[in-house]
Scaffold this active site. Sequence first.
Site: not given
Length: 339
Positions: A57, A272, A298
Site C-alpha cells: 500500500k 473476506y 490477501y
Amino acid sequence: MNATTLPRLNLSTFPRHALLEGPTPIQPLSRLSARLGGASIYVKRDDLNGLGGGGNKLRKLEFLIGEALATGADTIITVGARQSNHARLTAAAAARMGLKCELVLTRTVPRFDSDYLENGNILLDALFDVRVHDLSGSANALQFAEDRASELRAQGRKVYVCPLGGSSAVGCLGYADCAAEILAQSTQAGLSFDRIVVPNGSGGMQAGLLAGFAALGVKTPVIAAYTVLGDAERARSITLDKANQTVRLINENLHVEADAISIDGEQLGPGYGIPTDGMREAVRLLASTEGLLLDPVYGGKAFAGLVKDVTSGKYAAGENILFIMTGGLPGLFAYRSEF
C-alpha cells in the site's frame, strides 16, 4: 528490447512523496518451483518496504499523500476492516509526514477472539497514535469518514479522505509505476514474465498494473488475480473501471479492454478475511520451502490459487510467473489460532 530502449512512464506531473527505499527486488523461488514442478515462480518483494511494517500500500500512498500535501491537508482519514493493512500504513505515512490521522475501521470479519480484535495491525495503529473509529460490520465506513471530515473542516482543519485500500485512480498510479519497475528489472535480468499473479481486494493493484503496461505500450503479461473480497464478476467490473480511470489520468486516449481482466473467485472461500484450508496450506508451504511469510487475508489466498493452478497444469510448464508479495505480516499475529 534493452535497458536503453525501454519505454518510459512519465508520472512527474502528479504530486508524489517518496515512501519507498527504491525498487523492490525480484527473487526466484527455486526450491518451491522444483517442489511443484512445471512453471518457474518468482516473487516481487513489495513486503520489504520498511515504513510502518512494510507492504504494497505504500506504493499507492506515495501518490495519495502527495495529493494530500499538495492540497494543504493537515489531516488524513481512511477506511478499512479492523485488521486493514492499508489503514496501518496510512497511519505510518501520516506519522512520517506530521499529519493527523483518523481510521474508520469496521468489524467486517466475523471474528471475536482477542488476537483479531487487539493484536496485529490494530496494535500498530495505536503505536502510530491515530484516532480509531470502531464501527459495526454493516456500517457505511466511507460515509462516516466523509461526515467526520465535514466536522473537522468546520473546525478549520484541512482534511483529505482516502478510499478503501487507497484504490482511487490517483492511488492506482503507484502500481502503474510498478509495471514500469517490473519491465525494467525483468529486461535487465533477461527475463520475460508470462504471468503476474496478485490478490484482488479493492482492485487497485491489478488495475494499476494493467494501466501501467497499457501506458508503456508493451505487450502486457497476463495479470492474473484471485479475489479475496467479493465475487469475481463484481471484482472484474470494479477493476476494469479503475484501470480505465487510471490509464486516462496518464493518457486520455488510452483504454484497457475488458478481456484483459483475469480474476478467479475460487480462493475466496466463505468471505473476506475468513480463513480457508488452501490459504493455511499455502502459507505453510512458502514458509517451509523458502522462509517467506504470506499474510492470511490477501497473499495467502492468492498464493493458494497460484499453487493450485501450477500443480493442476493450468499454468503451463515453462512459464515464468511473478507473484507480488504484498506484505501484511502483522495479520499473521491476528490469526494466530488458525496456525
